[in-house]
Design a protein around this motif. Structure first.
Motif, mmCIF file in Angstrom:
data_model
loop_
_atom_site.group_PDB
_atom_site.id
_atom_site.type_symbol
_atom_site.label_atom_id
_atom_site.label_comp_id
_atom_site.label_asym_id
_atom_site.label_seq_id
_atom_site.Cartn_x
_atom_site.Cartn_y
_atom_site.Cartn_z
ATOM 1 N N ILE A 200 12.007 13.983 -6.162
ATOM 2 C CA ILE A 200 10.237 13.385 -5.179
ATOM 3 C C ILE A 200 9.928 14.713 -4.635
ATOM 4 O O ILE A 200 9.907 15.364 -3.209
ATOM 5 C CB ILE A 200 9.797 12.683 -4.423
ATOM 6 C CG1 ILE A 200 10.483 10.690 -5.316
ATOM 7 C CG2 ILE A 200 8.931 12.143 -3.718
ATOM 8 C CD1 ILE A 200 11.027 9.618 -4.682
ATOM 9 N N GLU A 201 8.414 15.002 -5.010
ATOM 10 C CA GLU A 201 8.149 16.632 -3.588
ATOM 11 C C GLU A 201 7.509 15.693 -2.497
ATOM 12 O O GLU A 201 6.967 15.109 -2.409
ATOM 13 C CB GLU A 201 6.635 16.576 -4.321
ATOM 14 C CG GLU A 201 6.773 18.310 -4.180
ATOM 15 C CD GLU A 201 4.695 18.884 -4.291
ATOM 16 O OE1 GLU A 201 4.250 19.310 -3.643
ATOM 17 O OE2 GLU A 201 3.712 17.411 -5.557
ATOM 18 N N GLN A 202 8.254 16.510 -1.223
ATOM 19 C CA GLN A 202 7.804 17.239 -0.251
ATOM 20 C C GLN A 202 6.960 16.705 0.317
ATOM 21 O O GLN A 202 5.930 18.330 0.285
ATOM 22 C CB GLN A 202 9.147 18.236 0.635
ATOM 23 C CG GLN A 202 9.257 17.766 1.754
ATOM 24 C CD GLN A 202 9.439 15.963 2.718
ATOM 25 O OE1 GLN A 202 9.079 15.591 1.992
ATOM 26 N NE2 GLN A 202 11.124 16.194 2.397
ATOM 27 N N THR A 203 6.048 15.928 1.142
ATOM 28 C CA THR A 203 5.320 16.383 1.867
ATOM 29 C C THR A 203 4.827 16.380 3.251
ATOM 30 O O THR A 203 3.688 17.045 3.016
ATOM 31 C CB THR A 203 3.889 14.879 1.508
ATOM 32 O OG1 THR A 203 4.370 13.790 1.984
ATOM 33 C CG2 THR A 203 3.240 14.410 -0.213
ATOM 34 N N ASP A 204 5.780 16.041 3.816
ATOM 35 C CA ASP A 204 6.100 16.364 5.093
ATOM 36 C C ASP A 204 6.183 17.518 5.383
ATOM 37 O O ASP A 204 7.288 18.068 4.846
ATOM 38 C CB ASP A 204 7.331 15.637 5.855
ATOM 39 C CG ASP A 204 7.072 16.159 7.318
ATOM 40 O OD1 ASP A 204 6.253 17.043 8.107
ATOM 41 O OD2 ASP A 204 7.664 15.129 8.183
ATOM 42 N N ALA A 205 5.300 18.674 6.215
ATOM 43 C CA ALA A 205 5.738 20.475 6.064
ATOM 44 C C ALA A 205 6.778 20.785 7.118
ATOM 45 O O ALA A 205 6.987 21.832 6.772
ATOM 46 C CB ALA A 205 4.609 21.042 6.449
ATOM 47 N N SER A 208 13.329 19.504 8.586
ATOM 48 C CA SER A 208 13.945 18.164 8.422
ATOM 49 C C SER A 208 13.919 18.594 9.732
ATOM 50 O O SER A 208 14.904 19.587 10.205
ATOM 51 C CB SER A 208 14.584 18.294 7.088
ATOM 52 O OG SER A 208 15.805 19.415 6.754
#
Length: 335
Positions: A200-205, A208
């Motif tokens: 799933i493509e990470q949308t949080d820039a 982590s």
């Protein structure tokens, strides 16, 4: 020590294990084996296409090394590793003839596999220990609780004990050490079916929480998601990650992936900036005791100040904008 109270020590090495942690675990197990005159087996798990692990050259003379290979081990999930470890521990060559203390590497995989093995083999799960002792027929585990802020001592006489071990200090070795006897053990029992994995493509820039050196975190005292915009800007300026407490996740102010605490993630940054966080034990359980906490809270009696290295008593609406202005002006200054 009588045979009735003797306990075999078995180290299970996982193919997902870090080499440095592997050496530390083997060193600690070898010291325990020598001190208590216990037989020592090392069980190194791997799939047929994976590189084997070179036996450590400085194990006690009575140690036995088992290269356990399963051609069907492709997906290194904890379910598959636990199943293969259970098959190895039940094999005729390693079948229990006396009580056993089974050690796994520290870290999430080791903790989960140890717990699964304890459940499957009706044993005792001691969790992630910092020190283990053998006292007659009993095994005593010392482990941290609530992020290292309290110490727990667990004692059990279960015949099968399972634990991970992260030794606090390097144990002294006095016994004659040589390369261990090495044996191959090929297994072919059924392993759990591999799961389909979809990326799933990470949308949080933002970075982590895992591995972050600095975390800027907000609590219920932020009183809404407005303040999290400021926390996010500060985190970006400091190349840090953004986190939050359980109430802020419940309120929808921050994604659950950024929840820190007993029911969230465990983090170990160098610096943890806690804003509007009261400092409950449940939240502190998610922060390493080696982390430096800096607290901002308008309540001078907030428990967070009792564990913080530095802090400011005041309203975040005044302190955060001033902090962000200072960071931006510093960044704008010529190098």
């Amino acid at each position: 020590m009588s045979m009735s109270s003797m306990r075999r020590i078995v180290v299970v090495l996982l193919p997902t294990q870090d080499a440095a942690e592997q050496h530390s675990l083997l060193n600690a197990a070898a010291a325990m084996s020598s001190d208590h005159h216990c037989p020592l087996d090392i069980v190194a798990l791997r799939g047929g296409t994976q590189v084997d692990v070179t036996p450590a050259p400085d194990l006690p003379a009575h140690a036995t090394w088992w290269d356990v290979v399963h051609d069907g081990l492709v997906q290194l999930s904890t379910d598959s590793l636990a199943e293969l470890a259970a098959q190895a521990l039940a094999a005729a060559q390693l079948a229990p003839t006396m009580p056993r203390l089974v050690l796994l590497p520290p870290g999430p995989d080791g903790i989960e596999v140890a717990a699964l093995l304890a459940w499957r083999m009706d044993g005792a799960a001691l969790g992630q220990c910092m020190k283990l002792e053998i006292d007659g027929a009993a095994v005593i585990g010392h482990r941290a609780g609530h992020g290292g802020r309290i110490m727990l001592t667990l004692r059990t006489q279960q015949a099968q004990c399972f634990a991970t071990l992260r030794a606090e200090t390097r144990p002294e070795r006095s016994a004659l050490c040589i390369a261990p006897d090495r044996h191959a053990l090929a297994l072919s029992g059924t392993l759990p079916e591999a799961c389909d994995v979809t990326s799933i493509e990470q949308t949080d820039a933002l970075p982590s929480l895992e591995g972050a050196k600095l975390i800027v975190s907000g609590g219920r005292g932020m009183q809404g998601d407005e303040g999290f915009g400021l926390l996010r800007d500060i985190a970006q300026r400091l190349n840090g990650a953004l986190g939050g407490s359980l109430p802020t996740v419940d309120a929808g102010w921050i994604p659950v992936a950024r929840q820190i605490g007993q029911s969230g993630k465990f983090v170990s940054p160098r610096i943890y900036l806690a804003v509007g966080i009261s400092g409950t034990l449940q939240h502190l359980a998610g922060i390493s005791s080696e982390t430096t906490i800096i607290a901002v809270n308008k309540d001078p009696d907030a428990p967070i100040f009792s564990v913080a290295e530095a802090g400011a008593v005041g309203d975040w609406r005044e302190i955060l904008p001033a902090l962000l202005d200072r960071l931006e002006s510093t960044a704008a200054e010529p190098a």
